[in-house]
Scaffold this motif. Structure first.
Motif, PDB file in Angstrom:
ATOM      1  N   THR A   1      49.310  37.555  46.107  1.00  0.00           N
ATOM      2  CA  THR A   1      48.522  38.785  46.038  1.00  0.00           C
ATOM      3  C   THR A   1      47.495  38.703  44.914  1.00  0.00           C
ATOM      4  O   THR A   1      46.325  39.082  45.088  1.00  0.00           O
ATOM      5  CB  THR A   1      49.441  39.991  45.823  1.00  0.00           C
TER       6      THR A   1
ATOM      7  N   ALA B   1      44.607  36.388  45.961  1.00  0.00           N
ATOM      8  CA  ALA B   1      43.683  37.055  46.886  1.00  0.00           C
ATOM      9  C   ALA B   1      42.783  38.030  46.140  1.00  0.00           C
ATOM     10  O   ALA B   1      41.571  38.112  46.409  1.00  0.00           O
ATOM     11  CB  ALA B   1      44.471  37.772  47.980  1.00  0.00           C
TER      12      ALA B   1
ATOM     13  N   PHE C   1      43.943  38.046  54.182  1.00  0.00           N
ATOM     14  CA  PHE C   1      45.222  37.979  53.465  1.00  0.00           C
ATOM     15  C   PHE C   1      46.355  38.169  54.471  1.00  0.00           C
ATOM     16  O   PHE C   1      46.576  39.271  54.968  1.00  0.00           O
ATOM     17  CB  PHE C   1      45.240  39.075  52.395  1.00  0.00           C
TER      18      PHE C   1
END
Length: 398
Positions: free
Chosen positions: A216, A219, A231
Motif C-alpha cells: 500500500t 502504491a 493497485f
C-alpha cells in the motif's frame, strides 16, 4: 501542490454534501481554484450562496441556462478543469456515470469531460452494498474513474458500516495524487499487495500474516510521483491508498486474472504475499467433525506463479518487474535464487522471522537484488522504504 490547478467539483445530493463546503476550503488553502456544480438534490442540503461564497466562484446549476451556455458551455466547463471531483458521489450519480446517462448538468459534464474523474462515494450502507452499486463501481473503476472511500462509521440514518464519505483532507490527498506531476507522470505501474485467501470451505481459508502495509505504501509513493497506479490487493489490514485504481481480490487465481487485465504497464511491483498452494478439494459447505477424531484430508494444487508469468512474457512485458522475497533464513541467497528462477529484474528481500516483527509491523529492512548485486538498506519505516523504492523505479524508467 495544487497551486494553479482548477478543480470542477460536482456536489451530489445527500447529507454528506455539507462536507463539500469544507472540501472547497481545504482545496483553496492549497492554491486550487474550485468551480462548483450543484445537483438539484444537493441544493436540499447546501445553498448556492454558501457554496459560492466559499469557492469565490459562480455556482453552476442548470444545463439549460442560456446565459451560461453563451458564456461557458457545458463542453468547455467540463474540459477547462484539471480534474473533475464528485463529492459526494451518490448511488444515483454513480449509476448515471456507469450507464452513460446525461440528463442534467452534472451527468452531462461527466460525459463530456476529457479529464480524469475522482469520486468520493457516500450513501447508506445497504445502498453501498447493493449488487447494483457494486456493479456500477466495478464499471467505473474499469473505465479509469478514481475512487476515494467510502469510510466505515456511523451514519445520519442511524446505521453503521461502509458508506460514509471520506473526510475532506483524505479527498484532498486523493486530488493531489491524481494531479501529481512528478518523474512518473504518464507511466502506468501495476502494484499487487496484501495476502490471498484460499478457501477450505465457506468459513475457513488458508492465508498468511501479510498486512498489505508495504504494498500500500509503495502504491501511494508511486502515485505521489505522478504514476497512474493500478493497485490489485488481497484482503489487507490497511485501507487502499487514495488516487489509484483499486482492484480487490480474494484468491491467487483472482489476482492472476486482475493482473492480466491490468497489463500492459511500464512497471510491475509484485508486493503481494500470494499463497503458493490452494485446496483442490475445497468443500462447498462447512466441514464438520464426524466423531472419528480424524482430520479431513485436504488435497493441494499449486497456484499460478504470477511473478514468473509476467517476468517471462514474450510480448508486452513491463520494462521493469519487481518481485518480493519474504524469507526466514539465508535471506540474500534465497532471494538471489528466486530472482534467477522467476526472471524478474529486481527482488526486494526481507527477513520476516518472528523476532524481527516485520511481518505485520510498521518497519522493514530490505535488500534489493538486481544485476548490479545486492543493495542493503537500514531498517526504516515502511513509508520510507516505499519512497526509496518509488524513487528507484522512477530512475529506472527515466
Amino acid at each position: 501542490m495544487l497551486a494553479g490547478k482548477r478543480i470542477l467539483l460536482i456536489v451530489g445530493g445527500g447529507i454528506a454534501a455539507f462536507k463539500s463546503l469544507d472540501l472547497i476550503r481545504r482545496l483553496r488553502e492549497r492554491g486550487a481554484t474550485v468551480v462548483p456544480v450543484l445537483t438539484n438534490a444537493a441544493e436540499e442540503f447546501v445553498t448556492p450562496l454558501s457554496t459560492s461564497a466559499l469557492a469565490g466562484q459562480k455556482v453552476y446549476r442548470d444545463l439549460f441556462d442560456l446565459t451560461d451556455e453563451a458564456e461557458m458551455g457545458h463542453i468547455e466547463l467540463s474540459r477547462a478543469a484539471d480534474l473533475v471531483v464528485v463529492a459526494p458521489a451518490t448511488a444515483d450519480l454513480m449509476g448515471k456515470m456507469a450507464a452513460g446517462l446525461a440528463n442534467d448538468l452534472a451527468s452531462t459534464l461527466l460525459m463530456a469531460t476529457d479529464k480524469r474523474v475522482l469520486i468520493a462515494p457516500a450513501m447508506n450502507v445497504r445502498m453501498w452494498e447493493h449488487p447494483a452499486t457494486q456493479r456500477n463501481l466495478a464499471t467505473l473503476q474499469g473505465d479509469g474513474i478514481l475512487v476515494v472511500g467510502p469510510d466505515v462509521g456511523d451514519m445520519a440514518c442511524g446505521e453503521h458500516g461502509p458508506g460514509r464519505m471520506s473526510e475532506p483532507l483524505a479527498i484532498v490527498d486523493a486530488v493531489e495524487a491524481a494531479l501529481a506531476d512528478g518523474p512518473l507522470k504518464g507511466k502506468h505501474v501495476l502494484v499487487t499487495s496484501g495476502p490471498t485467501h484460499e478457501p477450505i470451505d465457506p468459513v475457513r481459508y488458508i492465508a498468511n500474516r501479510s498486512s498489505g502495509a508495504q504494498g500500500t505504501a509503495i502504491a501511494r509513493s508511486l502515485a505521489a510521483l505522478g504514476a497512474d497506479v493500478t493497485f490489485v490487493t488481497g484482503p489487507a489490514d490497511v485501507a487502499p491508498p487514495a488516487g489509484v485504481k483499486v482492484v480487490k481480490i480474494q484468491t491467487a487465481r483472482e489476482m492472476k486474472e486482475a493482473v492480466d487485465a491490468a497489463l500492459p504497464a511500464d512497471a510491475a511491483v509484485f508486493a503481494a504475499a500470494v499463497a503458493d498452494w490452494r485446496v483442490a478439494n475445497a468443500s462447498g459447505s462447512k466441514m464438520k467433525k464426524d466423531g472419528s477424531g480424524k482430520a479431513p484430508a485436504l488435497e493441494f494444487a499449486e497456484n499460478p506463479d504470477i511473478l514468473a508469468a509476467v517476468s517471462q512474457m514474450k510480448k508486452g512485458r513491463p520494462k521493469l518487474v519487481v518481485g518480493f522475497a519474504a524469507e526466514t533464513d539465508d535471506v540474500e541467497a534465497n532471494a538471489t535464487a528466486k530472482r534467477a528462477r522467476k526472471g524478474c529484474d529486481w527482488i526486494v528481500a526481507n527477513d520476516v522471522s518472528p523476532e524481527t516483527g516485520i511481518m505485520g509491523g510498521s518497519e522493514n529492512a530490505v535488500t534489493i537484488i538486481s544485476d548490479e548485486g545486492a543493495e542493503s538498506w537500514p531498517r526504516l519505516t515502511k513509508d520510507q522504504v516505499a519512497a526509496k523504492i518509488a524513487a528507484k523505479i522512477a530512475e529506472a524508467l527515466s
